[in-house]
Scaffold this motif. Structure first.
Motif, PDB file in Angstrom:
ATOM      1  N   GLU A   1      42.620  14.790  24.967  1.00  0.00           N
ATOM      2  CA  GLU A   1      44.049  14.978  25.201  1.00  0.00           C
ATOM      3  C   GLU A   1      44.280  16.235  26.036  1.00  0.00           C
ATOM      4  N   ALA A   2      43.627  17.321  25.675  1.00  0.00           N
ATOM      5  CA  ALA A   2      43.758  18.570  26.437  1.00  0.00           C
ATOM      6  C   ALA A   2      43.186  18.405  27.848  1.00  0.00           C
ATOM      7  N   TRP A   3      42.070  17.681  27.969  1.00  0.00           N
ATOM      8  CA  TRP A   3      41.442  17.443  29.273  1.00  0.00           C
ATOM      9  C   TRP A   3      42.382  16.662  30.186  1.00  0.00           C
ATOM     10  N   GLU A   4      42.986  15.606  29.661  1.00  0.00           N
ATOM     11  CA  GLU A   4      43.915  14.811  30.470  1.00  0.00           C
ATOM     12  C   GLU A   4      45.098  15.659  30.934  1.00  0.00           C
ATOM     13  N   LYS A   5      45.589  16.500  30.058  1.00  0.00           N
ATOM     14  CA  LYS A   5      46.715  17.370  30.420  1.00  0.00           C
ATOM     15  C   LYS A   5      46.285  18.395  31.475  1.00  0.00           C
ATOM     16  N   ALA A   6      45.103  18.977  31.307  1.00  0.00           N
ATOM     17  CA  ALA A   6      44.619  20.007  32.229  1.00  0.00           C
ATOM     18  C   ALA A   6      44.303  19.434  33.606  1.00  0.00           C
ATOM     19  N   LYS A   7      43.918  18.164  33.677  1.00  0.00           N
ATOM     20  CA  LYS A   7      43.583  17.545  34.959  1.00  0.00           C
ATOM     21  C   LYS A   7      44.750  17.592  35.936  1.00  0.00           C
ATOM     22  N   THR A   8      45.956  17.629  35.431  1.00  0.00           N
ATOM     23  CA  THR A   8      47.127  17.661  36.313  1.00  0.00           C
ATOM     24  C   THR A   8      47.202  18.957  37.110  1.00  0.00           C
ATOM     25  N   ASN A   9      46.478  19.985  36.688  1.00  0.00           N
ATOM     26  CA  ASN A   9      46.465  21.265  37.404  1.00  0.00           C
ATOM     27  C   ASN A   9      45.445  21.297  38.540  1.00  0.00           C
ATOM     28  N   LEU A  10      44.609  20.279  38.625  1.00  0.00           N
ATOM     29  CA  LEU A  10      43.570  20.239  39.648  1.00  0.00           C
ATOM     30  C   LEU A  10      44.106  19.607  40.932  1.00  0.00           C
ATOM     31  N   PRO A  11      43.469  19.887  42.054  1.00  0.00           N
ATOM     32  CA  PRO A  11      43.926  19.290  43.313  1.00  0.00           C
ATOM     33  C   PRO A  11      43.918  17.762  43.256  1.00  0.00           C
ATOM     34  N   LYS A  12      44.810  17.153  44.026  1.00  0.00           N
ATOM     35  CA  LYS A  12      44.949  15.690  44.039  1.00  0.00           C
ATOM     36  C   LYS A  12      43.656  14.994  44.476  1.00  0.00           C
ATOM     37  N   ASN A  13      42.854  15.659  45.300  1.00  0.00           N
ATOM     38  CA  ASN A  13      41.637  15.029  45.805  1.00  0.00           C
ATOM     39  C   ASN A  13      40.408  15.317  44.929  1.00  0.00           C
ATOM     40  N   THR A  14      40.629  15.808  43.728  1.00  0.00           N
ATOM     41  CA  THR A  14      39.529  16.073  42.807  1.00  0.00           C
ATOM     42  C   THR A  14      38.815  14.773  42.456  1.00  0.00           C
ATOM     43  N   THR A  15      37.504  14.817  42.450  1.00  0.00           N
ATOM     44  CA  THR A  15      36.700  13.660  42.071  1.00  0.00           C
ATOM     45  C   THR A  15      36.360  13.764  40.592  1.00  0.00           C
ATOM     46  N   PHE A  16      36.655  12.724  39.853  1.00  0.00           N
ATOM     47  CA  PHE A  16      36.348  12.673  38.427  1.00  0.00           C
ATOM     48  C   PHE A  16      35.271  11.627  38.195  1.00  0.00           C
ATOM     49  N   VAL A  17      34.251  11.998  37.432  1.00  0.00           N
ATOM     50  CA  VAL A  17      33.144  11.094  37.125  1.00  0.00           C
ATOM     51  C   VAL A  17      32.922  11.121  35.620  1.00  0.00           C
ATOM     52  N   SER A  18      32.774   9.940  35.036  1.00  0.00           N
ATOM     53  CA  SER A  18      32.419   9.843  33.623  1.00  0.00           C
ATOM     54  C   SER A  18      31.100   9.081  33.533  1.00  0.00           C
ATOM     55  N   ILE A  19      30.136   9.678  32.885  1.00  0.00           N
ATOM     56  CA  ILE A  19      28.827   9.062  32.717  1.00  0.00           C
ATOM     57  C   ILE A  19      28.896   8.110  31.530  1.00  0.00           C
ATOM     58  N   LYS A  20      28.818   6.809  31.816  1.00  0.00           N
ATOM     59  CA  LYS A  20      28.918   5.801  30.761  1.00  0.00           C
ATOM     60  C   LYS A  20      27.700   5.884  29.837  1.00  0.00           C
ATOM     61  N   GLY A  21      27.983   6.047  28.556  1.00  0.00           N
ATOM     62  CA  GLY A  21      26.926   6.103  27.550  1.00  0.00           C
ATOM     63  C   GLY A  21      26.389   7.484  27.266  1.00  0.00           C
ATOM     64  N   GLY A  22      26.749   8.448  28.105  1.00  0.00           N
ATOM     65  CA  GLY A  22      26.274   9.813  27.907  1.00  0.00           C
ATOM     66  C   GLY A  22      27.109  10.548  26.877  1.00  0.00           C
ATOM     67  N   ASN A  23      26.593  11.672  26.416  1.00  0.00           N
ATOM     68  CA  ASN A  23      27.355  12.483  25.467  1.00  0.00           C
ATOM     69  C   ASN A  23      27.424  13.935  25.956  1.00  0.00           C
ATOM     70  N   HIS A  24      28.057  14.782  25.195  1.00  0.00           N
ATOM     71  CA  HIS A  24      28.281  16.177  25.568  1.00  0.00           C
ATOM     72  C   HIS A  24      26.965  16.947  25.693  1.00  0.00           C
ATOM     73  N   GLY A  25      26.114  16.836  24.695  1.00  0.00           N
ATOM     74  CA  GLY A  25      24.856  17.585  24.678  1.00  0.00           C
ATOM     75  C   GLY A  25      23.959  17.244  25.856  1.00  0.00           C
TER      76      GLY A  25
END
Length: 74
Positions: free
Chosen positions: A12-36
């Motif tokens: 929730e905090a991440w989604e809110k904070a993303k609005t502060n980043l430039p419009k051309n920011t690239t977001f990548v989510s690694i499917k199946g990966g975890n934080h560690g």
């Protein structure tokens, strides 16, 4: 860069904070990966079990970074 099984990230905090980043920011989510595995360190308190190996996650991270570097060189 995030991971789909990241149990540490406050989404929730991440989604809110993303609005502060430039419009051309690239977001990548690694499917199946975890934080560690994203940080190449051990399981963290509250983290979810990964669905891929640390090596697979690292390979996906490297590939995503290569693609990003190519895109910013244009």
């Amino acid at each position: 860069m995030t991971s789909s099984n990241d149990g540490v990230l406050n989404r929730e905090a991440w989604e809110k904070a993303k609005t502060n980043l430039p419009k051309n920011t690239t977001f990548v989510s690694i499917k199946g990966g975890n934080h560690g595995q994203l940080g190449s360190y051990r399981m963290q308190k509250g983290d979810s079990a990964p669905k891929i190996t640390g090596q697979e996650q690292l390979q996906q991270i490297v590939q995503a970074l290569k693609e990003w570097m190519k895109s910013v060189q244009k």
